[in-house]
Design a protein around this motif. Structure first.
Motif, PDB file in Angstrom:
ATOM      1  N   LYS A  40       0.820  -1.208   0.000  1.00 25.27           N
ATOM      2  CA  LYS A  40       0.000   0.000   0.000  1.00 25.27           C
ATOM      3  C   LYS A  40       0.862   1.270   0.000  1.00 25.27           C
ATOM      4  CE  LYS A  40      -4.205  -1.722   0.121  1.00 25.27           C
ATOM      5  NZ  LYS A  40      -5.185  -1.486  -0.943  1.00 25.27           N
ATOM      6  N   ASP A  41       0.234   2.359  -0.425  1.00 23.00           N
ATOM      7  CA  ASP A  41       0.963   3.619  -0.431  1.00 23.00           C
ATOM      8  C   ASP A  41       0.827   4.312   0.922  1.00 23.00           C
ATOM      9  OD1 ASP A  41      -1.386   5.328  -0.347  1.00 23.00           O
ATOM     10  OD2 ASP A  41      -1.708   4.849  -2.457  1.00 23.00           O
ATOM     11  N   TYR A  42       1.526   5.414   1.043  1.00 21.35           N
ATOM     12  CA  TYR A  42       1.691   6.134   2.304  1.00 21.35           C
ATOM     13  C   TYR A  42       0.365   6.534   2.941  1.00 21.35           C
ATOM     14  CZ  TYR A  42       3.615   9.772   5.426  1.00 21.35           C
ATOM     15  OH  TYR A  42       3.973  10.541   6.501  1.00 21.35           O
ATOM     16  N   SER A  43      -0.621   6.851   2.135  1.00 20.62           N
ATOM     17  CA  SER A  43      -1.889   7.352   2.670  1.00 20.62           C
ATOM     18  C   SER A  43      -2.555   6.358   3.613  1.00 20.62           C
ATOM     19  CB  SER A  43      -2.852   7.700   1.529  1.00 20.62           C
ATOM     20  OG  SER A  43      -3.219   6.538   0.795  1.00 20.62           O
ATOM     21  N   HIS A  44      -2.281   5.065   3.446  1.00 17.25           N
ATOM     22  CA  HIS A  44      -2.931   4.039   4.253  1.00 17.25           C
ATOM     23  C   HIS A  44      -2.347   3.917   5.659  1.00 17.25           C
ATOM     24  CE1 HIS A  44      -4.170   2.840   0.190  1.00 17.25           C
ATOM     25  NE2 HIS A  44      -5.209   2.302   0.776  1.00 17.25           N
ATOM     26  N   HIS A  47      -1.115   7.932   9.347  1.00 19.14           N
ATOM     27  CA  HIS A  47      -1.438   8.221  10.746  1.00 19.14           C
ATOM     28  C   HIS A  47      -0.500   7.495  11.704  1.00 19.14           C
ATOM     29  CE1 HIS A  47      -3.518   4.512   9.721  1.00 19.14           C
ATOM     30  NE2 HIS A  47      -3.734   4.264  11.002  1.00 19.14           N
ATOM     31  N   LEU A  48      -0.072   6.304  11.330  1.00 19.61           N
ATOM     32  CA  LEU A  48       0.842   5.537  12.174  1.00 19.61           C
ATOM     33  C   LEU A  48       2.255   6.119  12.129  1.00 19.61           C
ATOM     34  CD1 LEU A  48      -0.430   1.968  11.234  1.00 19.61           C
ATOM     35  CD2 LEU A  48      -0.848   3.208  13.378  1.00 19.61           C
ATOM     36  N   ILE A  49       2.656   6.607  10.963  1.00 16.27           N
ATOM     37  CA  ILE A  49       3.954   7.274  10.847  1.00 16.27           C
ATOM     38  C   ILE A  49       4.001   8.505  11.752  1.00 16.27           C
ATOM     39  CG2 ILE A  49       5.415   8.658   9.302  1.00 16.27           C
ATOM     40  CD1 ILE A  49       5.771   5.756   8.736  1.00 16.27           C
ATOM     41  N   LEU A  50       2.974   9.315  11.689  1.00 17.29           N
ATOM     42  CA  LEU A  50       2.966  10.566  12.435  1.00 17.29           C
ATOM     43  C   LEU A  50       2.830  10.334  13.941  1.00 17.29           C
ATOM     44  CD1 LEU A  50       0.796  12.805  10.063  1.00 17.29           C
ATOM     45  CD2 LEU A  50       3.295  12.563  10.187  1.00 17.29           C
ATOM     46  N   GLU A  51       2.309   9.174  14.334  1.00 20.85           N
ATOM     47  CA  GLU A  51       2.243   8.832  15.758  1.00 20.85           C
ATOM     48  C   GLU A  51       3.615   8.462  16.314  1.00 20.85           C
ATOM     49  OE1 GLU A  51      -0.515   5.664  16.327  1.00 20.85           O
ATOM     50  OE2 GLU A  51      -2.249   6.832  15.670  1.00 20.85           O
ATOM     51  N   ASN A  52       4.524   8.034  15.439  1.00 21.26           N
ATOM     52  CA  ASN A  52       5.787   7.457  15.905  1.00 21.26           C
ATOM     53  C   ASN A  52       7.042   8.222  15.491  1.00 21.26           C
ATOM     54  OD1 ASN A  52       5.200   4.638  17.204  1.00 21.26           O
ATOM     55  ND2 ASN A  52       3.823   4.777  15.445  1.00 21.26           N
ATOM     56  N   ILE A  53       6.926   9.136  14.540  1.00 18.68           N
ATOM     57  CA  ILE A  53       8.098   9.881  14.071  1.00 18.68           C
ATOM     58  C   ILE A  53       7.850  11.368  14.240  1.00 18.68           C
ATOM     59  CG2 ILE A  53       9.694  10.286  12.171  1.00 18.68           C
ATOM     60  CD1 ILE A  53       8.886   7.671  10.939  1.00 18.68           C
ATOM     61  N   GLN A  54       8.756  12.033  14.947  1.00 16.52           N
ATOM     62  CA  GLN A  54       8.663  13.473  15.160  1.00 16.52           C
ATOM     63  C   GLN A  54       9.353  14.211  14.007  1.00 16.52           C
ATOM     64  OE1 GLN A  54       6.785  14.556  17.737  1.00 16.52           O
ATOM     65  NE2 GLN A  54       6.466  12.364  18.092  1.00 16.52           N
ATOM     66  N   PRO A  55       8.946  15.461  13.746  1.00 21.44           N
ATOM     67  CA  PRO A  55       9.562  16.219  12.648  1.00 21.44           C
ATOM     68  C   PRO A  55      11.080  16.362  12.765  1.00 21.44           C
ATOM     69  CG  PRO A  55       7.542  17.275  13.349  1.00 21.44           C
ATOM     70  CD  PRO A  55       7.798  16.187  14.345  1.00 21.44           C
ATOM     71  N   GLU A  72       7.095  11.271   0.853  1.00 22.46           N
ATOM     72  CA  GLU A  72       5.843  11.529   1.562  1.00 22.46           C
ATOM     73  C   GLU A  72       6.109  11.964   3.002  1.00 22.46           C
ATOM     74  OE1 GLU A  72       2.941  11.688   0.131  1.00 22.46           O
ATOM     75  OE2 GLU A  72       3.854  11.134  -1.782  1.00 22.46           O
ATOM     76  N   MET A  73       7.082  11.341   3.656  1.00 24.18           N
ATOM     77  CA  MET A  73       7.420  11.763   5.013  1.00 24.18           C
ATOM     78  C   MET A  73       7.941  13.193   5.001  1.00 24.18           C
ATOM     79  SD  MET A  73       8.978   8.430   7.020  1.00 24.18           S
ATOM     80  CE  MET A  73      10.375   8.148   5.910  1.00 24.18           C
ATOM     81  N   TRP A 196       2.359  -3.719  17.705  1.00 21.44           N
ATOM     82  CA  TRP A 196       1.961  -3.729  16.309  1.00 21.44           C
ATOM     83  C   TRP A 196       0.537  -3.239  16.122  1.00 21.44           C
ATOM     84  CZ3 TRP A 196      -1.989  -7.308  15.298  1.00 21.44           C
ATOM     85  CH2 TRP A 196      -2.149  -8.326  16.251  1.00 21.44           C
ATOM     86  N   SER A 197       0.329  -2.649  14.944  1.00 24.44           N
ATOM     87  CA  SER A 197      -0.979  -2.207  14.494  1.00 24.44           C
ATOM     88  C   SER A 197      -1.209  -2.798  13.109  1.00 24.44           C
ATOM     89  CB  SER A 197      -1.054  -0.681  14.424  1.00 24.44           C
ATOM     90  OG  SER A 197      -0.766  -0.089  15.678  1.00 24.44           O
ATOM     91  N   THR A 198      -2.425  -2.684  12.613  1.00 21.46           N
ATOM     92  CA  THR A 198      -2.711  -3.157  11.259  1.00 21.46           C
ATOM     93  C   THR A 198      -3.322  -2.032  10.441  1.00 21.46           C
ATOM     94  OG1 THR A 198      -4.923  -3.952  11.875  1.00 21.46           O
ATOM     95  CG2 THR A 198      -3.105  -5.522  12.019  1.00 21.46           C
ATOM     96  N   PHE A 199      -3.196  -2.153   9.129  1.00 22.03           N
ATOM     97  CA  PHE A 199      -3.897  -1.250   8.222  1.00 22.03           C
ATOM     98  C   PHE A 199      -4.305  -2.050   6.995  1.00 22.03           C
ATOM     99  CE2 PHE A 199       0.588  -0.950   7.133  1.00 22.03           C
ATOM    100  CZ  PHE A 199       0.614  -0.959   5.750  1.00 22.03           C
ATOM    101  N   GLY A 200      -5.213  -1.501   6.210  1.00 18.16           N
ATOM    102  CA  GLY A 200      -5.770  -2.235   5.079  1.00 18.16           C
ATOM    103  C   GLY A 200      -7.233  -2.530   5.347  1.00 18.16           C
TER     104      GLY A 200
END
Length: 255
Positions: A40-44, A47-55, A72-73, A196-200
């Motif tokens: 999958k692409d980044y859009s999926h 939200h998980l990326i932004l929860e775990n990676i700070q700017p 995308e990041m 772990w989390s899931t997406f899809g």
């Protein structure tokens, strides 16, 4: 393993998943293919990326290939990124793409994920999307993987653990189900613990986060099997080669 160019005459997809283990396949593929997103692409999972990676996090991406995960990041303000891949052709194309977009803070370089050329405690985050999964295409019994597979996976994980800063996070975006990843992720070599989390939609992909320093080496306990519900495989949900790749893993896990 010999790679036959005829496999790529009409398509970049290989005739066998074992071809994914051949560096020559990837060089040839990246020379022909401009962009492909596994899992999958980044859009999926944004939200998980932004929860775990700070700017302000320093991020190492392993096996960037021709994915645009780093792009995308960057658009979300995560700019201190180092992209790596074993293929010099992939890296050269990434460098040209980043230059064209003027994403000057992102670096791209050739590196082997099994022998990372970085100092200890170098990064806040290490991320890979489907990169580790390639090591499992010839793993045999998923409950008892081949020694060669385990050796490579452990070399990768040990390198990741080493280059992460204290409290750094390893993110693995994967097809692999938790009950097969946990014995490796939570081996006694490491001080991280697995979440772990899931997406899809119909099919679940896994988003693992492992934070360094959250588990004591002295408190290691062997992992137990997790009784998770069976995960259905929907071909319509899996895009492109994800179906070929995941079908192979599912067949291994069901044996």
């Amino acid at each position: 393993m010999d790679y036959e160019k005829k496999n790529l005459e009409d398509t970049v997809a290989p005739s066998s998943v074992l071809t994914y283990l051949d560096p020559l396949y990837w060089n040839d593929r990246f020379a022909k293919e401009e962009h492909y997103e596994w899992l999958k692409d980044y859009s999926h999972f944004r939200h998980l990326i932004l929860e775990n990676i700070q700017p302000n996090s320093s991020v190492l991406e392993l096996g960037c290939g021709n994915s645009q995960l780093s792009d995308e990041m960057y658009k979300n303000g995560i700019k201190n990124i180092t992209c790596t891949d074993l293929s010099p052709i992939a890296v050269e194309k990434v460098q040209k793409r980043l230059l064209l977009k003027e994403f000057k803070e992102i670096k791209a370089m050739v590196a082997d994920m099994l022998d990372l050329p970085f100092a200890d405690d170098s990064f806040d985050v290490v991320i890979e999307k489907g990169t580790m999964d390639v090591l499992f295409v010839d793993s045999g019994d998923p409950w008892n993987p081949k020694a060669e597979t385990v050796s490579k996976v452990m070399a990768m994980l040990q390198g990741i653990h080493r280059v992460l800063k204290p409290n750094g996070i390893y993110i693995s975006i994967s097809f692999g189900q938790p009950h097969f990843r946990r014995p490796l992720f939570e081996a006694p070599d490491f001080t991280w613990s697995m979440k772990w989390s899931t997406f899809g939609d119909g099919f679940h992909y896994f988003f693992y986060t492992l934070k360094k320093g959250t588990r004591s080496l002295n408190n290691y306990q062997p992992s137990e099997r997790l009784n998770l519900p069976s995960i259905c495989l929907y071909q319509d949900e899996l895009e492109g080669e994800d179906f070929l790749f995941r079908t192979n893993i599912v067949e291994l896990e069901d044996n």
